[in-house]
Write an enzyme that holds these catalytic residues in place. Structure first.
Site, PDB file in Angstrom:
ATOM      1  N   LYS A  95       5.084  -9.717   9.465  1.00 45.42           N
ATOM      2  CA  LYS A  95       4.423  -8.540  10.464  1.00 45.42           C
ATOM      3  C   LYS A  95       2.868  -8.841  10.357  1.00 45.42           C
ATOM      4  CE  LYS A  95       3.734  -3.941  11.288  1.00 45.42           C
ATOM      5  NZ  LYS A  95       2.768  -3.555  10.347  1.00 45.42           N
TER       6      LYS A  95
ATOM      7  N   SER B 227       4.288   1.528   7.648  1.00 47.86           N
ATOM      8  CA  SER B 227       4.065   2.652   7.060  1.00 47.86           C
ATOM      9  C   SER B 227       3.464   3.773   8.027  1.00 47.86           C
ATOM     10  CB  SER B 227       3.060   2.598   5.935  1.00 47.86           C
ATOM     11  OG  SER B 227       3.702   1.589   5.069  1.00 47.86           O
TER      12      SER B 227
ATOM     13  N   GLY C 255      11.124  -2.534   5.586  1.00 43.31           N
ATOM     14  CA  GLY C 255      10.358  -3.972   5.543  1.00 43.31           C
ATOM     15  C   GLY C 255       9.764  -4.262   4.204  1.00 43.31           C
ATOM     16  N   HIS C 256       9.301  -3.494   3.642  1.00 41.92           N
ATOM     17  CA  HIS C 256       8.760  -3.639   2.026  1.00 41.92           C
ATOM     18  C   HIS C 256      10.097  -4.135   1.161  1.00 41.92           C
ATOM     19  CE1 HIS C 256       5.715  -0.577   3.205  1.00 41.92           C
ATOM     20  NE2 HIS C 256       5.023  -1.720   3.089  1.00 41.92           N
TER      21      HIS C 256
ATOM     22  N   MET D 176       0.769  -1.258  -0.068  1.00 45.79           N
ATOM     23  CA  MET D 176      -0.059  -0.161   0.019  1.00 45.79           C
ATOM     24  C   MET D 176       1.082   1.373   0.030  1.00 45.79           C
ATOM     25  SD  MET D 176      -3.239  -0.809   2.198  1.00 45.79           S
ATOM     26  CE  MET D 176      -2.693  -0.618   3.938  1.00 45.79           C
TER      27      MET D 176
ATOM     28  N   GLN E  14     -10.581  -2.538   2.098  1.00 45.39           N
ATOM     29  CA  GLN E  14      -9.828  -3.284   3.391  1.00 45.39           C
ATOM     30  C   GLN E  14      -9.854  -2.274   4.661  1.00 45.39           C
ATOM     31  OE1 GLN E  14      -6.325  -4.107   1.307  1.00 45.39           O
ATOM     32  NE2 GLN E  14      -5.273  -3.781   3.349  1.00 45.39           N
TER      33      GLN E  14
ATOM     34  N   ALA F 105       4.018   4.025   0.878  1.00 46.48           N
ATOM     35  CA  ALA F 105       4.825   4.546   2.143  1.00 46.48           C
ATOM     36  C   ALA F 105       5.630   3.597   2.441  1.00 46.48           C
ATOM     37  CB  ALA F 105       3.736   5.131   3.293  1.00 46.48           C
TER      38      ALA F 105
HETATM   39  P1  AMP Z   1       1.503  -2.857   3.336  1.00 50.40           P
HETATM   40  O1  AMP Z   1       2.156  -1.865   2.342  1.00 50.40           O
HETATM   41  O2  AMP Z   1       1.346  -2.706   4.773  1.00 50.40           O
HETATM   42  O3  AMP Z   1       0.190  -3.443   2.926  1.00 50.40           O
HETATM   43  O4  AMP Z   1       2.761  -4.017   3.557  1.00 50.40           O
HETATM   44  C1  AMP Z   1       3.003  -4.568   2.217  1.00 50.40           C
HETATM   45  C2  AMP Z   1       3.536  -5.992   2.506  1.00 50.40           C
HETATM   46  O5  AMP Z   1       4.817  -5.701   3.166  1.00 50.40           O
HETATM   47  C3  AMP Z   1       2.907  -6.756   3.347  1.00 50.40           C
HETATM   48  O6  AMP Z   1       3.141  -8.050   3.044  1.00 50.40           O
HETATM   49  C4  AMP Z   1       3.357  -6.631   4.783  1.00 50.40           C
HETATM   50  O7  AMP Z   1       3.504  -7.739   5.563  1.00 50.40           O
HETATM   51  C5  AMP Z   1       4.915  -6.306   4.439  1.00 50.40           C
HETATM   52  N1  AMP Z   1       5.426  -5.635   5.390  1.00 50.40           N
HETATM   53  C6  AMP Z   1       4.860  -4.501   5.980  1.00 50.40           C
HETATM   54  N2  AMP Z   1       5.824  -4.166   7.096  1.00 50.40           N
HETATM   55  C7  AMP Z   1       6.719  -5.226   7.141  1.00 50.40           C
HETATM   56  C8  AMP Z   1       7.916  -5.327   8.182  1.00 50.40           C
HETATM   57  N3  AMP Z   1       8.102  -4.602   8.866  1.00 50.40           N
HETATM   58  N4  AMP Z   1       8.896  -6.404   7.749  1.00 50.40           N
HETATM   59  C9  AMP Z   1       8.659  -7.337   6.837  1.00 50.40           C
HETATM   60  N5  AMP Z   1       7.499  -6.975   5.775  1.00 50.40           N
HETATM   61  C10 AMP Z   1       6.623  -6.087   6.303  1.00 50.40           C
END
Ligand code: AMP
Length: 287
Positions: free
Chosen positions: A149, A186, A36-37, A30, A61, A32
């Site tokens: 996470k 994010s 992690g990403h 998503m 969501q 930002a």
């Molecule tokens: P999001 O942008 O929050 O939807 O996250 C996109 C992907 O990145 C999802 O699979 C999350 O689980 C993963 N993600 C987010 N934060 C972390 C993190 N700190 N470490 C590893 N993966 C992450």
């Protein structure tokens, strides 16, 4: 790095890649973006010929209008990070492109969605199911990468892949943390300096709870300890702290026998810090 905002152009590019027999690693996000990403992107780069990333703040969501409104959107900076990391293509569609008309699809993930995130964010996993199915159909990746996470999301998507026979491998990557233990997110950008200072308490709670469980303290006592610990910081509002079976996500009770518990136990926490909702988890593997 190529940037697409229409499904048709993105699919034309992906079809060419498939015709050239390239494996496709896919990292849905998503935006930002943070380390992690990027760790997911790097893992995908190692395992596939090309890596594509989607950036889409998926409205279906979000069950909380404030959360959706303040969700950080930083497309330009995200693209610069992705390019520097070696990502091959980005798909950043508009809401209109993804949902030309509102979707009334309904997913039911059974026991997986009635606990934790599903309980506190009604409709959340339905929205995740809709958008991830659409993205999987659009991209048809060889492998798709998700972060531990979002542990419950991983379980739900694993079920989705099996139930709908998506022909891809799911790869779950470890949680990346700041130096003080805070799980990268994010949403951390929305924390004030003072909130950022106390945010690592969540991870500390998980670690101490793990030690207590391994020392045979009962789950009920550990849960009470975590609740008391967070109450020491009135800025925190605990939504849940659950100790669950890693596969079924159902709550456990009593004393853990970690030598026999198969396959693993997950400690999952969600709390508001001010208006920002944070989640984290830790998995205790069997010895
Ligand atoms: P999001 O942008 O929050 O939807 O996250 C996109 C992907 O990145 C999802 O699979 C999350 O689980 C993963 N993600 C987010 N934060 C972390 C993190 N700190 N470490 C590893 N993966 C992450």
């Amino acid at each position: 790095m190529l940037i697409f905002d229409t499904i048709a152009a993105f699919q034309a590019y992906l079809n060419e890649q498939r015709l050239a027999h390239k494996s496709i690693g896919f990292v849905p996000t998503m935006g930002a973006l943070h380390e992690g990403h990027l760790s997911l992107i790097r893992t995908s780069l190692q395992e596939n010929t090309i890596t594509v990333c989607s950036i889409f703040v998926n409205p279906t969501q979000f069950n909380n209008a404030h959360d959706l409104a303040v969700y950080p959107r930083t497309l330009e900076a995200d693209c610069a990070l992705l390019e520097a990391t070696g990502c091959h293509a980005v798909f950043a569609p508009s809401v209109q492109e993804m949902y030309p008309q509102p979707s009334s699809l309904k997913f039911d993930f059974g026991e997986l969605e009635h606990v934790m995130e599903g309980k506190f964010r009604p409709g959340h996993f339905n929205g995740v199911g809709i958008v991830v199915s659409k993205l999987f159909h659009i991209v048809q990746p060889t492998r798709a990468y998700f972060g531990q996470k979002d542990l419950q999301q991983c379980a739900v998507i694993n079920r989705l892949v099996k139930d709908l026979s998506f022909s891809l491998s799911l790869v779950i990557c470890p949680t990346q943390r700041e130096a003080d233990g805070l799980a990268m997110s994010s949403r951390n950008r929305n924390l004030s300096a003072e909130q950022r200072h106390i945010a690592p308490v969540l991870h500390e709670c998980l670690q101490t709870a793990q030690q207590q469980l391994l020392a045979q303290t009962t789950i009920e006592v550990v849960k009470q300890w975590v609740s008391n610990r967070l109450q020491q910081h009135p800025e925190f509002t605990l939504e849940y702290f659950e100790i669950v079976d890693f596969e079924t996500l159902q709550s456990l009770s009593g004393v853990l026998d970690t030598s026999k518990q198969t396959p693993a136990v997950a400690l999952c926490i969600a709390a508001f810090l001010g208006k920002t909702r944070l989640i984290d988890n830790l998995v205790i593997n069997p010895q």
